[in-house]
Structure formats: C-alpha cells, structure tokens
Design a protein around this motif. Structure first.
Motif, PDB file in Angstrom:
ATOM      1  N   GLU A  20       0.821  -1.226   0.000  1.00 47.16           N
ATOM      2  CA  GLU A  20       0.000   0.000   0.000  1.00 47.16           C
ATOM      3  C   GLU A  20       0.851   1.271   0.000  1.00 47.16           C
ATOM      4  OE1 GLU A  20      -3.194   1.166   2.665  1.00 47.16           O
ATOM      5  OE2 GLU A  20      -3.717  -0.982   2.750  1.00 47.16           O
ATOM      6  N   SER A  22       0.889   4.896   1.668  1.00 44.25           N
ATOM      7  CA  SER A  22       0.189   5.508   2.807  1.00 44.25           C
ATOM      8  C   SER A  22      -0.580   6.757   2.368  1.00 44.25           C
ATOM      9  CB  SER A  22       1.182   5.892   3.907  1.00 44.25           C
ATOM     10  OG  SER A  22       1.956   7.008   3.479  1.00 44.25           O
ATOM     11  N   GLN A  23      -1.633   7.067   3.109  1.00 39.77           N
ATOM     12  CA  GLN A  23      -2.427   8.266   2.793  1.00 39.77           C
ATOM     13  C   GLN A  23      -1.557   9.521   2.946  1.00 39.77           C
ATOM     14  OE1 GLN A  23      -5.606   8.178   1.532  1.00 39.77           O
ATOM     15  NE2 GLN A  23      -5.271  10.360   1.151  1.00 39.77           N
ATOM     16  N   GLU A  24      -0.632   9.470   3.913  1.00 35.09           N
ATOM     17  CA  GLU A  24       0.245  10.631   4.135  1.00 35.09           C
ATOM     18  C   GLU A  24       1.107  10.897   2.892  1.00 35.09           C
ATOM     19  OE1 GLU A  24       2.995  10.010   7.281  1.00 35.09           O
ATOM     20  OE2 GLU A  24       3.695  12.093   7.257  1.00 35.09           O
ATOM     21  N   LEU A  26       0.478   9.784  -0.176  1.00 33.68           N
ATOM     22  CA  LEU A  26      -0.416  10.149  -1.277  1.00 33.68           C
ATOM     23  C   LEU A  26      -0.782  11.635  -1.183  1.00 33.68           C
ATOM     24  CD1 LEU A  26      -2.125   9.353  -3.733  1.00 33.68           C
ATOM     25  CD2 LEU A  26      -3.931   8.647  -2.154  1.00 33.68           C
ATOM     26  N   ASP A  27      -1.048  12.097   0.031  1.00 29.49           N
ATOM     27  CA  ASP A  27      -1.390  13.516   0.218  1.00 29.49           C
ATOM     28  C   ASP A  27      -0.244  14.431  -0.210  1.00 29.49           C
ATOM     29  OD1 ASP A  27      -4.005  13.281   1.062  1.00 29.49           O
ATOM     30  OD2 ASP A  27      -3.470  13.054   3.175  1.00 29.49           O
ATOM     31  N   GLN A  28       0.976  14.024   0.118  1.00 30.07           N
ATOM     32  CA  GLN A  28       2.151  14.835  -0.294  1.00 30.07           C
ATOM     33  C   GLN A  28       2.222  14.911  -1.819  1.00 30.07           C
ATOM     34  OE1 GLN A  28       5.847  13.230   1.230  1.00 30.07           O
ATOM     35  NE2 GLN A  28       5.102  13.290   3.330  1.00 30.07           N
ATOM     36  N   VAL A  49      -8.665   9.500  -7.539  1.00 28.45           N
ATOM     37  CA  VAL A  49      -7.789   8.470  -6.968  1.00 28.45           C
ATOM     38  C   VAL A  49      -8.592   7.181  -6.889  1.00 28.45           C
ATOM     39  CG1 VAL A  49      -6.437   7.790  -4.927  1.00 28.45           C
ATOM     40  CG2 VAL A  49      -6.668  10.228  -5.522  1.00 28.45           C
ATOM     41  N   LYS A  51      -8.644   3.256  -5.743  1.00 28.13           N
ATOM     42  CA  LYS A  51      -7.980   2.162  -5.016  1.00 28.13           C
ATOM     43  C   LYS A  51      -8.867   0.923  -4.975  1.00 28.13           C
ATOM     44  CE  LYS A  51      -5.703   5.139  -1.573  1.00 28.13           C
ATOM     45  NZ  LYS A  51      -5.548   5.350  -0.120  1.00 28.13           N
ATOM     46  N   ASP A  52     -10.166   1.124  -5.166  1.00 33.62           N
ATOM     47  CA  ASP A  52     -11.139   0.042  -5.029  1.00 33.62           C
ATOM     48  C   ASP A  52     -10.866  -1.082  -6.048  1.00 33.62           C
ATOM     49  OD1 ASP A  52     -13.956  -0.729  -3.924  1.00 33.62           O
ATOM     50  OD2 ASP A  52     -14.065  -0.983  -6.102  1.00 33.62           O
ATOM     51  N   ILE A  74      -2.730   1.973  -6.750  1.00 33.69           N
ATOM     52  CA  ILE A  74      -3.476   3.218  -7.006  1.00 33.69           C
ATOM     53  C   ILE A  74      -3.460   3.549  -8.501  1.00 33.69           C
ATOM     54  CG2 ILE A  74      -3.448   5.744  -6.621  1.00 33.69           C
ATOM     55  CD1 ILE A  74      -2.340   5.242  -3.862  1.00 33.69           C
ATOM     56  N   CYS A 118       2.687  15.538  -9.898  1.00 32.93           N
ATOM     57  CA  CYS A 118       2.443  14.389  -9.011  1.00 32.93           C
ATOM     58  C   CYS A 118       3.418  13.257  -9.330  1.00 32.93           C
ATOM     59  CB  CYS A 118       1.023  13.847  -9.179  1.00 32.93           C
ATOM     60  SG  CYS A 118      -0.264  14.857  -8.452  1.00 32.93           S
TER      61      CYS A 118
END
Ligand SMILES: Cc1cc2nc3c(=O)[nH]c(=O)nc-3n(C[C@H](O)[C@H](O)[C@H](O)COP(=O)(O)O)c2cc1C
Length: 258
Positions: A20, A22-24, A26-28, A49, A51-52, A74, A118
């Motif tokens: 995975e 991390s959300q952190e 991904l946010d960056q 985004v 992920k499903d 992702i 990104c």
C-alpha cells in the motif's frame, strides 16, 4: 533525492509490489500536483484516486487490459474539469460558459501539468508510475466508470505504486533534434541522424521479445518506423480514437463553439 537524479532517473514502471501507499505519502504527492501552474489559476482539473479493487477490475477493461491497472495499488486519473468552476460562476450570478473546445484544451493542459508534478513527487519518494494513453483513447468508458458529470473529461492517467521491476532507461532523441532557437528550422535528411539511436535501440527491443519478433517477421516489417504505424499506432485506430474523443467532448458539453 536530488532534483536532477529524480528527473534523469525516470523510467516508466509497469510492475508493482503488493504494498500500500500511505495516505500521508499520497497527500504529499497530490499537494505537489495541486501546486502546478494553471491557466488563470482556475485549476480547471480534477484528480480521481482509484484504489477500489472492483472498480480497478472494470477500469482494466477500459484501459485495454493493461495489467498495471489491477497490479498497482493506485490509479490516478487527471480530468479536464470546468464543472466545478461553472457551478461557482452560477452561484455568483456570473456568465456561465467554458463549454467549448478552448476550455477543454485549457483543462487538459492544467490536468497534464498537475499529473506530471504528481509523477515527479511520486518518483522522488521512491514510487513508480506509468502513464496510460487509454485514459484519453477510451475517455468515454473511463468517464462512465468514474461517474464524471458534464464538463469533465479524463485526459491523462497512470498507475502508481512501489516498483517491482528495474527496467533499463529508454533513449531520448538528441536535444539538437528537438530544440529550435528563435525560429523553427524544418527538418531534411538529417532526421535519419536524429533518429539513428532510436531506430537501433527500438528495433532491438522488439527483436528481444519473441512474441514481437515473430509478429514483426510475419508482417515483413523492416524498421521501427514501420512498426510504429503498421502495428502500434495505425491510421484506423487513431481515427477511431479521434472519433471517440470528439463524440465524448460533445456529450460532456465541451463543443459549443458557435
Ligand atoms: C500520454 C502517455 C501515454 C502513455 N501510454 C502508455 C500505455 O498505454 N501503456 C504503456 O505501457 N506505456 C504508456 N506510456 C509510457 C511510454 O511508453 C513511456 O513513457 C515511453 O516509452 C518512454 O519510456 P520511459 O517513460 O520509461 O522513459 C505513455 C506515456 C505517455 C506520456
């Protein structure tokens, strides 16, 4: 990582670890995308985004069955988006347009700039990406799966995750073949020199893959140029994709140019 190492170390990654993001992190990455320049600072794009797993399976078909769609944790889809802006205009009693081809192009450029920001942030963090042309070629199918409203069109997208491969770097055409000073200087026979390394390396890459070598021999193709337009990007396929994009732009309310 050093800025130059990130830029010059780029390779598209098509195989991913089952790990995975991390959300952190991904946010960056997303924050870096959102810092990109944008026309009039209108930020006429949205980022979806995905992920499903079930949704990724459906997108796999729309993305021409490219395995990275289901293997990467992702998918990022960058869409030209004037839906948000038009709603804001409407709530402020301002004229509501941005429903024409120029607006689509503005949104498409904004979306692409954000996408590449990104991508660089991701690569800087040790992740890999691979753009997928299917995002635009099958924009209608992808738009439907992502539930896009009018005035939103998918433009570029890529898989994102931790690399599970370490591919060789792909060549680039030499700078002198790409850069023009002051005015455009049209090409003549020196094109053959500009493409020399590409011709050799590209041909070798095809010949090293038994399935592609067999196809090349079966079709009697003699060089990379023929591979490009007889098998990879045919006139017929590009006509068909052009029609898909033009139809979808109409459906998505981006072709009111009168
Ligand atoms: C807009 C765009 C669409 C692309 N579409 C695909 C694709 O559908 N499948 C794929 O495997 N690679 C795709 N690529 C990746 C290119 O093949 C890759 O960038 C190119 O061969 C150069 O290799 P590199 O990125 O490793 O330097 C795409 C790249 C871009 C910019």
């Amino acid at each position: 990582m050093e800025f130059n190492d990130v830029i010059h170390g780029h390779r598209s990654i098509r195989e991913y670890e089952d790990r995975e993001v991390s959300q952190e992190l991904l946010d960056q990455i997303l924050d870096t995308g959102i810092r990109a320049s944008s026309s009039g600072n209108m930020q006429s794009y949205s980022i979806v985004v995905t992920k499903d797993e079930e949704l990724k399976k459906k997108l796999y078909t729309a993305h021409m069955e490219q395995s990275m769609v289901v293997d990467a944790p992702i998918l990022l889809t960058f869409c030209a988006d004037f839906n948000r802006m038009r709603k804001w205009l409407s709530l402020n009693d301002a004229p509501v347009h941005f429903d024409n081809f120029m607006s689509f192009m503005i949104g498409a450029i904004d979306a692409t700039l954000a996408a590449q920001n990104c991508a660089l942030a991701a690569e800087n963090a040790g992740l890999g990406i691979c753009y997928m042309g299917s995002t635009l070629a099958n924009c209608d199918q992808i738009g439907k799966l992502l539930n896009l409203p009018p005035n939103v069109v998918p433009v570029v997208g890529y898989s994102l995750g931790y690399p599970a491969e370490n591919p060789a770097q792909r060549d680039r055409l030499p700078k002198h073949g790409i850069v023009h000073y002051d005015q455009y200087r049209d090409y003549s026979e020196e094109i053959l020199e500009i493409y020399k390394e590409r011709d050799e390396k590209g041909w070798k890459r095809y010949m090293d893959i038994p399935k592609l070598k067999e196809m090349t021999e079966r079709l009697g193709l003699k060089n990379l140029a023929q591979i490009y337009t007889i098998t990879k990007y045919t006139k017929e396929s590009h006509h068909e994709f052009s029609q898909t994009v033009l139809n979808y732009l109409k459906i998505q309310n981006f072709m009111n140019n009168e």
